[in-house]
Design a protein around this motif. Structure first.
Motif, PDB file in Angstrom:
ATOM      1  N   HIS A   1      21.089  47.979 -69.171  1.00  0.00           N
ATOM      2  CA  HIS A   1      19.932  48.257 -69.767  1.00  0.00           C
ATOM      3  C   HIS A   1      19.484  48.010 -71.246  1.00  0.00           C
ATOM      4  O   HIS A   1      18.343  47.914 -71.896  1.00  0.00           O
ATOM      5  CB  HIS A   1      19.608  49.769 -69.183  1.00  0.00           C
ATOM      6  CG  HIS A   1      18.752  49.465 -67.920  1.00  0.00           C
ATOM      7  ND1 HIS A   1      19.844  49.791 -66.868  1.00  0.00           N
ATOM      8  CD2 HIS A   1      17.680  49.521 -67.301  1.00  0.00           C
ATOM      9  CE1 HIS A   1      18.828  49.819 -65.634  1.00  0.00           C
ATOM     10  NE2 HIS A   1      17.673  49.487 -65.876  1.00  0.00           N
TER      11      HIS A   1
ATOM     12  N   GLU B   1      17.863  53.384 -67.161  1.00  0.00           N
ATOM     13  CA  GLU B   1      16.451  53.310 -67.401  1.00  0.00           C
ATOM     14  C   GLU B   1      16.182  54.344 -68.651  1.00  0.00           C
ATOM     15  O   GLU B   1      15.442  53.999 -69.592  1.00  0.00           O
ATOM     16  CB  GLU B   1      15.513  53.735 -66.274  1.00  0.00           C
ATOM     17  CG  GLU B   1      15.254  52.615 -64.972  1.00  0.00           C
ATOM     18  CD  GLU B   1      14.886  53.184 -63.909  1.00  0.00           C
ATOM     19  OE1 GLU B   1      14.183  54.327 -64.038  1.00  0.00           O
ATOM     20  OE2 GLU B   1      14.671  52.390 -62.932  1.00  0.00           O
TER      21      GLU B   1
ATOM     22  N   GLU C   1      20.856  54.411 -61.672  1.00  0.00           N
ATOM     23  CA  GLU C   1      19.578  53.565 -62.152  1.00  0.00           C
ATOM     24  C   GLU C   1      18.860  54.461 -63.214  1.00  0.00           C
ATOM     25  O   GLU C   1      18.599  53.942 -64.152  1.00  0.00           O
ATOM     26  CB  GLU C   1      18.745  53.062 -60.900  1.00  0.00           C
ATOM     27  CG  GLU C   1      17.657  52.239 -61.322  1.00  0.00           C
ATOM     28  CD  GLU C   1      18.186  50.922 -61.952  1.00  0.00           C
ATOM     29  OE1 GLU C   1      19.543  50.518 -61.646  1.00  0.00           O
ATOM     30  OE2 GLU C   1      17.652  50.241 -62.649  1.00  0.00           O
TER      31      GLU C   1
ATOM     32  N   SER D   1      25.643  50.634 -65.743  1.00  0.00           N
ATOM     33  CA  SER D   1      24.235  50.468 -65.696  1.00  0.00           C
ATOM     34  C   SER D   1      23.597  50.622 -66.977  1.00  0.00           C
ATOM     35  O   SER D   1      22.563  49.990 -67.445  1.00  0.00           O
ATOM     36  CB  SER D   1      23.647  51.589 -64.799  1.00  0.00           C
ATOM     37  OG  SER D   1      22.250  51.790 -64.818  1.00  0.00           O
TER      38      SER D   1
END
Lengths: 484, 484
Positions: A190, A131, A127, A186
């Motif tokens: 994003h 981010e 994650e 991931s």
């Protein structure tokens, strides 16, 4: 020249084929924010017209790791945004950050390894990478590079010495690739598909039990399958063979694999191109055309051009050569190769990094924090009365040279021609003395030196001296010393 | 075929371009005398028509080093003479001994290093090499090879990590080369100019601070200047990075440099040819035509032929491939490549050496001390009812294969073709099971196995099974398992 041709990387229009790969500067604040010094360092590369600037590794997680950029929280975005704006204002260079996760290391020599991570830790890392990539986009970067190399977390999962026994490790290649696969997914979630995502990884770990180019071909293929927009190849730099200095945290470049990662003067030029070329050929044969980038003693413009012309790789990454002279690309474009401050691979920069000090180049003027601004071709240094007074002394298999100080000199390039061949730089020195321990009886050597100013403007060559050593125990060749 | 062409090495008429380099067997007596077992090992290579046989390192000095041949005294000559006679009786193979000096090592981990030697010690070594070479000539050898490689005395002087500070060490290349130069002169004084003297040395030390191919070019030039008759290149195998097992003497092949020296299955084929080729090109350009010999994962006949055809080197040294099948050359000559017992680089031989046990090949019949005699093409192993029953099981990124035992099988070669390409051997196994951990989703794999008898006679290929794994997290490719 091929090296000056643009390349389109998923919409990112890189103006030429030269990349400055991520290099530690130790110029950020302890708090991880962008400082004036670190921003200046990267603006300088843009002024020099480097095609793709990779800003040094910035942490995606909270960490106490000294002067190291961070992208682990939105509060770091404004500083990064101002830096990318300045870089973009300076030229059409493109800029991406290298984003990194690393594990804990202690001064005792202890270090956390991937088998100590829980599944929750792994989920958090996945994650955090996503981010951080989103923050990179928000901060005005043109793309993002995942740090999947050297001694750090992602590369330690991909490594053959990954000691986990679950689905994130063990002997199965797919398990070793599971984390980087999930990180890529991931990151795409994003930043979307239209944002360039490159990966830096190793073509050879250069450690006992590590992987070689055989696995690197498959790792590259997986990166291509997952939609990586470029593959930037390095080697080595692992903790497994790092040499622990008591009281200091382990330095990932202190062992043999670290020596291969930043090969010094005793290594051949362009030594890791064959690995990158093999990876590119393999991936192309599988139907993928993701650009492949080679690194490793590639700062000679003729060598770089030859590598690109031969189609071995798509771009060339130059670290120490661009640290020495951020104007390398501009000077090549202007046909001013003679003005380049030429890296001699003395590795003072590597030593500064190892000592946790701000990284600069030995060839810069004393005390300089940055490469001096380019004032263009000006009056080059000159010898007093036009004479360098180059003199040679022989001592037990070594040649000692000395010469007069030149007016306006910041450093001197020492050239050597062997057996009447091309003169090549064997060292760059600040003081007018040089010792050569690598001469062999039976070979004829001719030396000269050139004084250079801070911008690499080289003055007239000195006189030359010749050394014609005998083969010990033979005495067939005369030890003739001649002035040229 | 180029590999079957003869080559004249200072009057020694080597019938083809294949050398078996020195390999420890641990088959000699503790007293250093030739035994029946060790003689049989080398006669076997002659029966297989190997061009140049290098008998494993024999000590030029008195030593207590377990089962290791010695040539340190005239009393060793009769045994050696009988062995060379048997080798010469077997075929027109040529045979040279590798002669070695090594320093003391202790079970504690302590080892003597070159800086501990006195000038008298050095003078003794120089004389001992000359005397040993004279004994080699007297014992009927066709030449002699100086061991200037790996962790041993001569190579430790040539090394960049030679810690002496006198004229036999330090940073000056000429000082590092002084001992080998004097040894060469001593050997010539003892054997004359008409006796072939080859040298084995390293093209790269593969240790921190060690030398690379840049020095190796100069070392090779010096050997040529001194009249060496062949240059046989190896890499690594140093004590500096060896891993000490408490209670055992240091094994020079236990570290990373040892891994490079005997690269296992994870390394690419022919990986060190580029270094040897660079050395040959350099020496040729200096006007010397001394034959250059490459080693390192070179047991595939097509690869060997291509290397020789391209003129990269003059001969190829095959260690593990000839241990597996001493009849390699003969089978190539007879067009029986399919009958070769093909080394899979499992390195059981290396482990036996490391454990100080007699060295044999995992692919030989159980309990065999030597490669079985070649009975020629006979009835190859066959599957029961003509069916191998090859079955596949998938488990977390690995492929597990099993099949039925074949009648007359000693081992099984496991073949894999990737994406419809050529089928290649990925392993050789004794039991009818195999696990593949190096498969990547998105690539199509097809496996089959062949049962082989003790002479490498391969039976009919099994059925094939196909594996078409998906890219994790993608699910675009179906996990289709098909029987071919």
């Amino acid at each position: 020249m091929k090296l000056l041709e643009p390349i389109n990387i998923n919409g990112m229009k890189v103006p030429n084929r030269i990349m400055v790969p991520a290099m530690v500067t130790r110029l950020s604040g302890e708090d991880g924010f962008v400082t004036r010094e670190i921003s200046d360092r990267y603006v300088r590369y843009a002024q020099g017209e480097v095609g793709l600037i990779v800003v040094e590794a910035m942490a995606i997680h909270g960490s106490n790791a000294g002067p190291l950029l961070r992208i682990s929280d939105d509060r770091f975005i404004p500083g990064l945004k101002e830096m990318t704006r300045k870089i973009h204002d300076a030229s059409d260079s493109k800029v991406v950050p290298q984003i990194i996760h690393f594990l804990k290391i202690a001064r005792s020599g202890w270090r956390q390894t991937v088998d100590m991570l829980t599944i929750e830790d792994i989920e958090r890392i996945i994650e955090q990478f996503g981010e951080a990539a989103a923050r990179a986009r928000e901060a005005g970067f043109d793309g993002v590079e995942l740090h999947n190399a050297h001694a750090y977390t992602l590369a330690s999962f991909v490594s053959r010495v990954n000691a986990r026994t679950d689905e994130y490790g063990g002997t199965a290649l797919e398990n070793r690739l599971r984390l980087i696969g999930r990180v890529m997914a991931s990151v795409r979630r994003h930043v979307g598909n239209d944002f360039p995502v490159g990966i830096r990884y190793l073509s050879d770990e250069f450690i006992r039990g590590g992987y070689t180019v055989e696995d690197a071909k498959l790792i590259g293929l997986r990166m291509a399958q997952l939609g990586a927009d470029y593959l930037s190849l390095s080697v080595g730099g692992k903790f497994e063979d790092a040499v622990h200095t008591p009281g200091h945290v382990l330095h990932g470049y202190s062992g043999y694999s670290g020596e291969r990662c930043m090969p010094g003067a005793s290594y051949p030029d362009a030594l890791h191109v064959p690995y990158a070329a093999e990876i590119k050929a393999f991936i192309n044969a599988k139907g993928f055309d993701v650009p492949v980038i080679a690194a490793g003693k590639l700062s000679d413009p003729d060598t770089v051009e030859a590598v690109l012309q031969a189609g071995k790789v798509d771009m060339v990454a130059i670290a120490r050569g661009l640290l020495a002279d951020p104007d390398w690309v501009k000077k090549v474009r202007l046909g001013q190769v003679d003005r380049i401050v030429k890296c001699d691979y003395c590795n003072v920069c590597k030593q500064l990094d190892g000592a946790h000090m701000p990284v600069n180049c030995f060839l810069w003027p004393k005390g300089a924090v940055q490469a001096p601004p380019d004032h263009g071709p000006v009056v080059a240094p000159s010898w007093p009365d036009g004479q360098a007074g180059l003199a040679m002394k022989l001592d037990g298999g070594t040649v000692a040279l000395k010469w007069k100080k030149a007016t306006g000199a910041v450093y001197y390039d020492v050239y050597r021609a062997d057996d009447g061949g091309e003169a090549r730089i064997v060292d760059g020195v600040k003081l007018p003395v040089f010792t050569d321990a690598s001469v062999l009886g039976g070979v004829r050597y001719r030396y000269h030196v050139r004084a250079c100013d801070a911008n690499g403007n080289a003055g007239a060559p000195s006189e030359s001296v010749q050394f014609d050593p005998a083969i010990p125990g033979r005495g067939t060749a005369a030890e003739a010393v001649a002035r040229g």
